[in-house]
Design a protein around this motif. Structure first.
Motif, PDB file in Angstrom:
ATOM      1  N   VAL A 292       0.858  -1.179   0.000  1.00 40.23           N
ATOM      2  CA  VAL A 292       0.000   0.000   0.000  1.00 40.23           C
ATOM      3  C   VAL A 292       0.894   1.230   0.000  1.00 40.23           C
ATOM      4  O   VAL A 292       1.686   1.433   0.919  1.00 40.23           O
ATOM      5  CB  VAL A 292      -0.922   0.004   1.239  1.00 40.23           C
ATOM      6  N   THR A 293       0.754   2.000  -1.045  1.00 37.13           N
ATOM      7  CA  THR A 293       1.529   3.247  -1.088  1.00 37.13           C
ATOM      8  C   THR A 293       0.702   4.347  -0.447  1.00 37.13           C
ATOM      9  O   THR A 293      -0.526   4.295  -0.427  1.00 37.13           O
ATOM     10  CB  THR A 293       1.893   3.639  -2.529  1.00 37.13           C
ATOM     11  N   LYS A 294       1.396   5.306   0.079  1.00 37.79           N
ATOM     12  CA  LYS A 294       0.722   6.467   0.644  1.00 37.79           C
ATOM     13  C   LYS A 294       1.537   7.703   0.362  1.00 37.79           C
ATOM     14  O   LYS A 294       2.696   7.629  -0.042  1.00 37.79           O
ATOM     15  CB  LYS A 294       0.441   6.280   2.135  1.00 37.79           C
ATOM     16  N   THR A 295       0.920   8.819   0.557  1.00 32.27           N
ATOM     17  CA  THR A 295       1.579  10.100   0.306  1.00 32.27           C
ATOM     18  C   THR A 295       2.340  10.530   1.547  1.00 32.27           C
ATOM     19  O   THR A 295       1.818  10.483   2.667  1.00 32.27           O
ATOM     20  CB  THR A 295       0.546  11.171  -0.083  1.00 32.27           C
ATOM     21  N   TRP A 296       3.589  10.923   1.316  1.00 36.17           N
ATOM     22  CA  TRP A 296       4.466  11.421   2.385  1.00 36.17           C
ATOM     23  C   TRP A 296       4.820  12.866   2.045  1.00 36.17           C
ATOM     24  O   TRP A 296       5.153  13.187   0.910  1.00 36.17           O
ATOM     25  CB  TRP A 296       5.734  10.574   2.464  1.00 36.17           C
TER      26      TRP A 296
ATOM     27  N   ASP B  50       3.374  11.605   7.160  1.00 37.41           N
ATOM     28  CA  ASP B  50       2.186  11.236   6.381  1.00 37.41           C
ATOM     29  C   ASP B  50       1.006  12.163   6.715  1.00 37.41           C
ATOM     30  O   ASP B  50      -0.074  12.017   6.173  1.00 37.41           O
ATOM     31  CB  ASP B  50       1.820   9.771   6.598  1.00 37.41           C
ATOM     32  N   ASN B  51       1.233  13.145   7.572  1.00 40.46           N
ATOM     33  CA  ASN B  51       0.214  14.119   7.934  1.00 40.46           C
ATOM     34  C   ASN B  51       0.489  15.426   7.188  1.00 40.46           C
ATOM     35  O   ASN B  51       1.472  16.114   7.486  1.00 40.46           O
ATOM     36  CB  ASN B  51       0.231  14.347   9.448  1.00 40.46           C
ATOM     37  N   PRO B  52      -0.380  15.814   6.248  1.00 37.64           N
ATOM     38  CA  PRO B  52      -0.114  17.039   5.476  1.00 37.64           C
ATOM     39  C   PRO B  52      -0.115  18.304   6.331  1.00 37.64           C
ATOM     40  O   PRO B  52       0.472  19.311   5.935  1.00 37.64           O
ATOM     41  CB  PRO B  52      -1.252  17.064   4.447  1.00 37.64           C
ATOM     42  N   LEU B  53      -0.738  18.260   7.511  1.00 33.80           N
ATOM     43  CA  LEU B  53      -0.772  19.443   8.373  1.00 33.80           C
ATOM     44  C   LEU B  53       0.570  19.697   9.056  1.00 33.80           C
ATOM     45  O   LEU B  53       0.798  20.787   9.584  1.00 33.80           O
ATOM     46  CB  LEU B  53      -1.879  19.293   9.422  1.00 33.80           C
ATOM     47  N   GLU B  54       1.472  18.711   9.047  1.00 37.02           N
ATOM     48  CA  GLU B  54       2.790  18.862   9.672  1.00 37.02           C
ATOM     49  C   GLU B  54       3.846  19.371   8.697  1.00 37.02           C
ATOM     50  O   GLU B  54       5.008  19.491   9.055  1.00 37.02           O
ATOM     51  CB  GLU B  54       3.252  17.518  10.261  1.00 37.02           C
ATOM     52  N   ALA B  55       3.454  19.666   7.455  1.00 38.44           N
ATOM     53  CA  ALA B  55       4.404  20.107   6.429  1.00 38.44           C
ATOM     54  C   ALA B  55       3.855  21.362   5.751  1.00 38.44           C
ATOM     55  O   ALA B  55       2.644  21.598   5.748  1.00 38.44           O
ATOM     56  CB  ALA B  55       4.607  19.005   5.399  1.00 38.44           C
ATOM     57  N   PRO B  56       4.729  22.162   5.162  1.00 36.20           N
ATOM     58  CA  PRO B  56       4.255  23.332   4.417  1.00 36.20           C
ATOM     59  C   PRO B  56       3.384  22.893   3.238  1.00 36.20           C
ATOM     60  O   PRO B  56       3.537  21.786   2.704  1.00 36.20           O
ATOM     61  CB  PRO B  56       5.546  23.996   3.922  1.00 36.20           C
TER      62      PRO B  56
END
Length: 142
Positions: free
Chosen positions: A55-59, A74-80
């Motif tokens: 299972v691929t996921k977005t990083w 893997d949490n978009p809120l932790e990155a710009p």
């Protein structure tokens, strides 16, 4: 003459019966080898390995070194956010390895780490950036 014909016919008939008996005996012998002690055929069990589903996921790249799996979440809120000019990697697609992106996974003949390195080397060389099997978005540096 009739006696000779009867003897030939009887001999031929006896020979055919002998071949049939030999054939039946051989067939019975083979069938007995296929049977177990209780007379049933031996049961064989085929072991089926479970199919691994990757299972691929977005990083999302948080900042730091884009070639380090420790600098992704893997949490978009932790990155710009993935916006602005293409100055660095924003997100990649790969499988997980102990809570981090798997940089060792091979996709299209290269490791994820090699795809990330290729993407970093292509920044600033062309617009739009060349397609990459792993890097899905770019962003401005933060």
């Amino acid at each position: 003459m009739l006696k000779k014909q009867i003897v030939k016919t009887t001999s031929l008939f006896t020979l055919i019966l002998a071949f049939l008996a030999i054939g039946m005996n051989a067939n019975a012998s083979v069938m007995n080898r296929e049977k177990g002690k209780d007379g049933d055929k031996e049961k064989t069990t085929k072991v089926v390995e479970p199919v691994k589903t990757l299972v691929t996921k977005t990083w999302y790249f948080k900042g730091g070194n884009p070639e380090s799996p420790n600098d992704y979440t893997d949490n978009p809120l932790e990155a710009p956010p993935c916006e602005g000019p293409s100055r660095t990697i924003c997100s990649i697609e790969t499988t997980e390895d102990n809570g981090r992106p798997n940089f060792e996974e091979v996709i299209d003949g290269k490791s994820v780490g090699q795809h990330v390195e290729d993407a970093m080397n292509s920044l600033g060389t062309s617009t739009p950036l060349p397609p990459n099997s792993v890097v899905t978005a770019y962003r401005s540096e933060n």
